[in-house]
Design an enzyme around this catalytic site. Structure first.
Site, PDB file in Angstrom:
ATOM      1  N   TYR A 265       0.928  -1.226  -0.168  1.00 31.16           N
ATOM      2  CA  TYR A 265       0.219   0.037  -0.184  1.00 31.16           C
ATOM      3  C   TYR A 265       0.943   0.968   0.012  1.00 31.16           C
ATOM      4  O   TYR A 265       1.789   1.256   0.720  1.00 31.16           O
ATOM      5  CB  TYR A 265      -0.875  -0.078   1.273  1.00 31.16           C
ATOM      6  CG  TYR A 265      -1.759   1.298   1.557  1.00 31.16           C
ATOM      7  CD1 TYR A 265      -1.470   2.235   2.586  1.00 31.16           C
ATOM      8  CD2 TYR A 265      -2.829   1.529   0.590  1.00 31.16           C
ATOM      9  CE1 TYR A 265      -2.251   3.314   2.743  1.00 31.16           C
ATOM     10  CE2 TYR A 265      -3.487   2.514   0.675  1.00 31.16           C
ATOM     11  CZ  TYR A 265      -3.411   3.390   1.743  1.00 31.16           C
ATOM     12  OH  TYR A 265      -4.251   4.523   1.929  1.00 31.16           O
TER      13      TYR A 265
ATOM     14  N   ASP B 248       9.136   2.914  -0.852  1.00 32.16           N
ATOM     15  CA  ASP B 248       8.290   3.622  -0.311  1.00 32.16           C
ATOM     16  C   ASP B 248       8.679   3.326   1.196  1.00 32.16           C
ATOM     17  O   ASP B 248       8.400   2.247   1.675  1.00 32.16           O
ATOM     18  CB  ASP B 248       6.898   3.112  -0.443  1.00 32.16           C
ATOM     19  CG  ASP B 248       5.797   3.663   0.395  1.00 32.16           C
ATOM     20  OD1 ASP B 248       4.581   3.389   0.165  1.00 32.16           O
ATOM     21  OD2 ASP B 248       5.924   4.432   1.294  1.00 32.16           O
TER      22      ASP B 248
ATOM     23  N   LYS C 198       5.410   9.684   8.292  1.00 32.92           N
ATOM     24  CA  LYS C 198       5.062   9.238   9.447  1.00 32.92           C
ATOM     25  C   LYS C 198       6.049   9.717  10.597  1.00 32.92           C
ATOM     26  O   LYS C 198       5.749  10.692  10.912  1.00 32.92           O
ATOM     27  CB  LYS C 198       5.052   7.536   9.678  1.00 32.92           C
ATOM     28  CG  LYS C 198       3.813   6.993   8.789  1.00 32.92           C
ATOM     29  CD  LYS C 198       3.821   5.486   8.707  1.00 32.92           C
ATOM     30  CE  LYS C 198       2.896   4.843   7.977  1.00 32.92           C
ATOM     31  NZ  LYS C 198       1.392   4.775   8.445  1.00 32.92           N
TER      32      LYS C 198
HETATM   33  P1  KE4 Z   1      -0.830   8.277   4.572  1.00 31.45           P
HETATM   34  O1  KE4 Z   1      -1.364   8.883   3.413  1.00 31.45           O
HETATM   35  O2  KE4 Z   1      -1.673   7.556   5.467  1.00 31.45           O
HETATM   36  O3  KE4 Z   1       0.160   9.309   5.493  1.00 31.45           O
HETATM   37  O4  KE4 Z   1       0.276   7.327   4.076  1.00 31.45           O
HETATM   38  C1  KE4 Z   1       0.198   6.360   3.157  1.00 31.45           C
HETATM   39  C2  KE4 Z   1       1.122   5.293   3.491  1.00 31.45           C
HETATM   40  C3  KE4 Z   1       2.045   5.162   2.324  1.00 31.45           C
HETATM   41  N1  KE4 Z   1       3.063   4.039   2.240  1.00 31.45           N
HETATM   42  C4  KE4 Z   1       3.224   3.157   3.247  1.00 31.45           C
HETATM   43  C5  KE4 Z   1       4.180   2.282   3.392  1.00 31.45           C
HETATM   44  C6  KE4 Z   1       2.065   3.431   4.418  1.00 31.45           C
HETATM   45  O5  KE4 Z   1       2.099   2.382   5.348  1.00 31.45           O
HETATM   46  C7  KE4 Z   1       1.076   4.212   4.374  1.00 31.45           C
HETATM   47  C8  KE4 Z   1      -0.084   4.291   5.519  1.00 31.45           C
HETATM   48  N2  KE4 Z   1      -0.053   3.131   6.300  1.00 31.45           N
HETATM   49  C9  KE4 Z   1      -1.404   3.162   6.925  1.00 31.45           C
HETATM   50  C10 KE4 Z   1      -1.316   1.691   7.850  1.00 31.45           C
HETATM   51  N3  KE4 Z   1      -1.524   0.645   7.239  1.00 31.45           N
HETATM   52  C11 KE4 Z   1      -1.925   4.172   7.675  1.00 31.45           C
HETATM   53  C12 KE4 Z   1      -3.101   3.832   8.590  1.00 31.45           C
HETATM   54  C13 KE4 Z   1      -4.297   4.427   8.051  1.00 31.45           C
HETATM   55  O6  KE4 Z   1      -4.559   4.293   6.828  1.00 31.45           O
HETATM   56  O7  KE4 Z   1      -5.142   4.703   8.670  1.00 31.45           O
END
Ligand code: KE4
Length: 431
Positions: free
Chosen positions: A144, A239, A267
């Site tokens: 993701y 990523d 993060k």
């Molecule tokens: P954000 O847009 O949520 O800041 O980041 C997206 C993203 C991109 N790349 C990786 C490897 C990520 O893990 C994420 C976001 N991770 C999720 C957890 N599975 C955030 C939690 C959520 O979606 O509420």
């Protein structure tokens, strides 16, 4: 545990937000039941509105490497807030944070701050396509990279797995150039490059996967991606939104010694405030507006409040022994999980890299997305709820990762160990 107040407030939240949440995973749909409502966090603990305490192994899905409300971070944010939160103009703190990021991630010769991992993902794909003048993209099933349309693709049928929309609202033409390969399976990548290598702009990968559960790269996998992309004139994008600063201070690229062309961060870089970043080779980055023809922008990008939260967090995290201590706690937690599972007769695989960990209820190793789909999700859900009721909060899904902070050593860790037997007893006793 009493959840009276949480139940009341969650009902109210459902009158404002779909499912009562501002991000789907928080709704507990994967594990069942309703989420608790947080009142505040302190170090490794979350406290809900009914006064229950939980050891928090989510840490806001990774950002809080120091735990909740670290005094130095609170102080820095408060001081900066009094001077202004955002100016939409250049500020010294942007270069201060960029300097720390580049010291830890030398591959980011140039970078740009954004406000989320999603923004980093959508921007880095546009940049890769603009630089290579190619449109196809390879991602991996189960990885993701945020919710930009172009990345919400699932494997199609047929030999050349042209991407299909992974959810409603994504037009098929937007993902038809997004090709799907299998993590830890170089042959699946070689097949795509054999079919259309000279049309592929980039391969994007979570070097250590945290979004379909926790998957560790097998030997030579990442090196193989580097070689395949280099040979085909495609870009390699790491990523590191989740792995950055967590699997090692310099992320997976430092740990595994692979230099990607472009990197996404998020993060931890914001220390709990909204910050993402994307960066890489200077020649690629100079394609980005205002220098080059690839447009990207953001009102709050690089705002001093978020910059100072990231800077202070990383300054504390980099202090001698802090990362190493949290890594030891993580390794001890994995050992504790495996020991307690064995004692209860629960089949478990568990692993960690740096301060990120994960586990599956499985008799056999789990190395790919397909493997994760064969794990015992029902056992995980029973374990999750038994641990939650015992005051230990793991991710509310069998297909997420866990995160340890510098604050977890000592009481929080010992408390967790003391409750694991209850979790595994529930996992094996499915009446
Ligand atoms: P954000 O847009 O949520 O800041 O980041 C997206 C993203 C991109 N790349 C990786 C490897 C990520 O893990 C994420 C976001 N991770 C999720 C957890 N599975 C955030 C939690 C959520 O979606 O509420």
């Amino acid at each position: 545990m009493d959840h009276t107040q949480s139940a009341k407030l969650f009902e109210r939240a459902k009158t404002f937000f779909p499912g009562g949440v501002n991000s789907p995973v928080r709704a507990f749909r994967s594990v069942g039941g309703d989420p608790f409502i947080v009142k505040y966090g302190q170090g490794p603990f979350l406290f809900d509105v009914d006064g229950n305490r939980y050891v928090d192994y989510i840490n806001s899905w990774g950002p809080l490497v120091l735990g909740h409300a670290h005094p130095a971070v609170v102080e820095a944010i408060s001081t900066q807030a009094a001077r202004g939160t955002s100016f939409g103009a250049c500020h010294e703190l942007e270069s201060e944070l960029a300097s720390v990021v580049r010291e830890l991630f030398p591959s980011l010769e140039l970078m740009r701050f954004v406000n989320s991992g999603t923004e980093a993902g959508m921007s880095v794909i546009r940049l890769a396509r603009g630089f290579t003048n190619r449109s196809k993209l390879v991602k991996f099933e189960g990885c993701y990279h945020g919710h930009a349309d172009v990345l919400l693709a699932k494997a199609g049928s047929g030999v050349l797995t042209l991407g299909l929309p992974e959810c409603s609202g994504v037009p098929s033409q937007v993902v038809s150039d997004t090709l799907i390969a299998e993590y830890n399976n170089l042959e699946s990548v070689e097949r795509l490059f054999a079919e259309c290598g000279d049309e592929i702009a980039a391969v994007i990968v979570e070097p250590v996967v945290g979004n379909c559960g926790f998957l560790v790269p097998q030997k030579e996998f990442l090196k193989g991606l580097r070689e395949i992309t280099e040979k085909a004139g495609a870009l390699l994008i790491f990523d590191e939104v989740m792995t950055g600063f967590r699997v090692a201070l310099g992320g997976a690229q430092a740990k595994y010694g692979i230099k990607p062309d472009l990197t996404m961060l998020g993060k931890v870089i914001g220390g709990g405030l909204p910050v993402g970043a994307f960066g890489g080779r200077r020649d690629i980055r100079e394609m980005l507006a205002p220098l080059g023809p690839v447009y990207q922008a953001g009102t709050l990008s690089g705002n001093p409040l978020a910059m100072t939260a990231g800077l202070t967090t990383l300054a504390e995290w980099r202090k001698p022994g802090v990362f190493e201590g949290a890594q030891r706690t993580t390794q001890a937690l994995v050992r504790g999980l495996l020991d307690a599972a064995a004692e209860a007769g629960a089949p478990l695989v568990a692993d960690s890299v740096g301060t990120m960990f994960g586990f599956f209820f499985s008799e056999t190793p789990v190395a790919s997305y397909r493997d994760t789909t064969k794990t015992d999700k029902a056992a995980f859900n029973r374990f999750f709820h038994a641990m939650l009721e015992s005051g230990v909060y793991f991710a509310p899904s069998a297909f997420e990762a866990g995160f340890v902070s510098a604050a977890h050593a000592g009481e929080a860790f010992e408390y967790t160990l003391s409750r694991l037997s209850r979790g595994f007893a529930a996992a094996v006793h499915h009446d």
